[in-house]
Design an enzyme around this catalytic site. Structure first.
Site, PDB file in Angstrom:
ATOM      1  CB  SER A 119     -18.263  -4.901  -4.740  1.00  0.00           C
ATOM      2  OG  SER A 119     -17.177  -4.761  -4.237  1.00  0.00           O
ATOM      3  CE1 TYR A 143     -20.384  -1.593  -0.901  1.00  0.00           C
ATOM      4  CE2 TYR A 143     -18.182  -2.913  -1.301  1.00  0.00           C
ATOM      5  CZ  TYR A 143     -19.229  -1.907  -1.452  1.00  0.00           C
ATOM      6  OH  TYR A 143     -19.218  -1.715  -2.938  1.00  0.00           O
ATOM      7  CE  LYS A 147     -22.873  -2.909  -3.383  1.00  0.00           C
ATOM      8  NZ  LYS A 147     -23.770  -2.084  -4.230  1.00  0.00           N
TER       9      LYS A 147
HETATM   10  N1  UFG Z   1      -4.620   3.094   0.310  1.00  0.00           N
HETATM   11  C1  UFG Z   1      -3.498   3.794   0.944  1.00  0.00           C
HETATM   12  N2  UFG Z   1      -3.443   4.967   1.421  1.00  0.00           N
HETATM   13  C2  UFG Z   1      -4.709   5.631   1.350  1.00  0.00           C
HETATM   14  C3  UFG Z   1      -5.827   4.995   0.779  1.00  0.00           C
HETATM   15  C4  UFG Z   1      -5.716   3.728   0.386  1.00  0.00           C
HETATM   16  O1  UFG Z   1      -2.251   3.015   0.958  1.00  0.00           O
HETATM   17  O2  UFG Z   1      -4.657   6.857   1.900  1.00  0.00           O
HETATM   18  C5  UFG Z   1      -4.546   1.957  -0.195  1.00  0.00           C
HETATM   19  C6  UFG Z   1      -5.489   0.833   0.319  1.00  0.00           C
HETATM   20  O3  UFG Z   1      -4.886   0.215   1.526  1.00  0.00           O
HETATM   21  C7  UFG Z   1      -5.658  -0.220  -0.798  1.00  0.00           C
HETATM   22  C8  UFG Z   1      -5.707   0.646  -1.902  1.00  0.00           C
HETATM   23  O4  UFG Z   1      -5.052   1.953  -1.551  1.00  0.00           O
HETATM   24  O5  UFG Z   1      -4.639  -1.043  -0.864  1.00  0.00           O
HETATM   25  C9  UFG Z   1      -6.718   1.242  -2.633  1.00  0.00           C
HETATM   26  O6  UFG Z   1      -7.814   1.926  -1.588  1.00  0.00           O
HETATM   27  P1  UFG Z   1      -9.214   2.321  -1.881  1.00  0.00           P
HETATM   28  O7  UFG Z   1      -9.691   2.717  -0.536  1.00  0.00           O
HETATM   29  O8  UFG Z   1      -8.940   3.338  -3.024  1.00  0.00           O
HETATM   30  O9  UFG Z   1      -9.891   1.348  -2.512  1.00  0.00           O
HETATM   31  P2  UFG Z   1     -10.391  -0.147  -1.830  1.00  0.00           P
HETATM   32  O10 UFG Z   1      -9.697  -1.278  -2.699  1.00  0.00           O
HETATM   33  O11 UFG Z   1     -10.095  -0.402  -0.438  1.00  0.00           O
HETATM   34  O12 UFG Z   1     -11.755  -0.266  -2.029  1.00  0.00           O
HETATM   35  C10 UFG Z   1     -12.568  -0.659  -3.328  1.00  0.00           C
HETATM   36  C11 UFG Z   1     -13.662   0.062  -3.472  1.00  0.00           C
HETATM   37  C12 UFG Z   1     -14.691  -0.388  -2.351  1.00  0.00           C
HETATM   38  C13 UFG Z   1     -14.901  -1.883  -2.401  1.00  0.00           C
HETATM   39  C14 UFG Z   1     -13.591  -2.532  -2.150  1.00  0.00           C
HETATM   40  C15 UFG Z   1     -13.276  -3.899  -2.486  1.00  0.00           C
HETATM   41  O13 UFG Z   1     -13.693   1.497  -3.476  1.00  0.00           O
HETATM   42  O14 UFG Z   1     -16.042   0.000  -2.701  1.00  0.00           O
HETATM   43  O15 UFG Z   1     -12.533  -2.067  -3.164  1.00  0.00           O
HETATM   44  O16 UFG Z   1     -12.315  -4.476  -1.525  1.00  0.00           O
HETATM   45  F1  UFG Z   1     -15.355  -2.484  -1.291  1.00  0.00           F
END
Ligand code: UFG
Length: 327
Positions: A119, A143, A147
């Protein structure tokens, strides 16, 4: 082509199930091992599914005894960042200790090829973007640490035992298969695209923007969204390369393009033709402001390039899935 079986651990999950389909399309013999804690039985239609946990040594021995396994792809892991902070034991136990078990079985049965779902979370807060594979790895949550640990373990196993590996560092997996038969379905949905799309189906009241004061062009977080079928293709390429004698390595998988939360909401609205109810919310702990990949090494070593380069195309496949989901 090697005609042994490819064992796909976690092949009933989101990225695993799309890869299983791509493996079957490529003419590979496939076997899925999944404990179905996160995966879905319905997602596995092209090969046998063994329902077992990789902590179960007897089950693993049975699989390796009864099948001629050429290579193992390992997708099974818990992947909720917030949960990993609250309950690290669950993450180290499942993501690290169970992987050691799987690797032990591979060593015992002489299986020398391993493809691991890593990741971008292994990098932590980026010092520069786009992030290339030489960027320092300093995970900021358990997490990401799990990894990173497995990456270190497989590198050591490579040196000591001749394990050949590819660690594929995914950025943000997104979208669904264009035929609508498989897609994203999580126990608890936390990901941006499905949560936006669920506001159009009525399953979600509103979409929260987690922080609008980041140091980015519109103040919201920027991510690199990569289509799940492009990730699947990269696994096929990684497998072929490894079996053909490629050097073991770690490779980023992303498009190289950043999309902010606000831009993502607008793009979803454009694809669906409706307005999403949006509310501002505080920053989510542990969110780096920008994560984008350099995918040059993936092209160089695997000849891989993403086919989905327009975020609207990715959203369209996710929207098709969201409306007709089967599980
Ligand atoms: N976000 C919002 N509102 C929401 C959900 C998400 O603003 O309701 C934002 C988050 O703050 C983030 C972006 O949208 O800035 C993307 O969020 P996600 O939860 O879709 O994805 P992440 O970037 O947090 O997560 C991904 C993978 C994880 C991994 C991570 C590494 O899904 O498995 O990247 O940083 F660990």
């Amino acid at each position: 082509m090697d005609n042994g079986t490819i064992l796909v651990v976690g092949g009933a999950g989101y990225i695993g199930s799309h890869t299983v389909r791509a493996l079957a399309d490529a003419g590979r013999r496939v076997l899925v091992l999944d404990n179905l804690s996160e995966g879905h039985r319905e997602a596995v239609t092209r090969c046998p599914l063994i329902t077992a946990d990789i902590h179960d040594c007897a089950a693993l021995n049975k699989v390796f005894t009864e099948h001629t396994i050429s290579a193992v792809m390992h997708f099974s892991a818990f992947a909720y960042v917030g949960e990993s902070v609250a309950n690290p034991q669950k993450y180290y136990h499942n993501n690290v200790s169970s992987t050691l078990n799987l690797l032990s079985a591979m060593l015992s049965y002489g299986v020398k090829y391993f493809i691991f779902s890593s990741s971008c979370a292994t990098y932590g807060n980026p010092q520069y973007t786009p992030i290339d594979e030489t960027h320092p790895q300093s995970p900021i949550n358990p997490y990401g640490a799990t990894k990173f640990m497995v990456e270190r373990i497989v590198a050591d196993y490579h040196n000591a035992y001749g394990l050949n590996y590819m660690c594929l560092r995914y950025f943000n997996a997104a979208g669904a298969h264009p035929d609508g038969a498989t897609g994203e379905s999580h126990r608890v949905e936390t990901h941006l695209i499905p949560l936006i799309l669920k506001t159009f189906t009525g399953e979600n009241q509103q979409i929260q923007i987690f922080g609008n004061d980041y140091d980015t062009p519109d103040g919201t977080c920027v991510r690199d969204y990569i289509h799940v079928c492009d990730l699947a293709d990269a696994h096929i390429a990684a497998l072929s390369a490894l079996l053909a004698g490629a050097e073991s390595c770690c490779v980023n998988l992303g498009t190289g393009k950043g999309v902010s939360v606000k831009k993502m909401i607008s793009a979803c609205e454009e694809v669906v033709g409706k307005k999403a109810p949006v509310v501002a919310a505080p920053r989510r702990a542990g969110d780096p402001s920008i994560l984008t990949a350099s995918n040059a090494l993936a092209f160089q070593t695997l000849g891989w390039k993403p086919r989905y380069t327009d975020i609207r195309e990715i959203i369209a496949t996710a929207w098709n899935w969201e409306q007709h989901r089967r599980y």
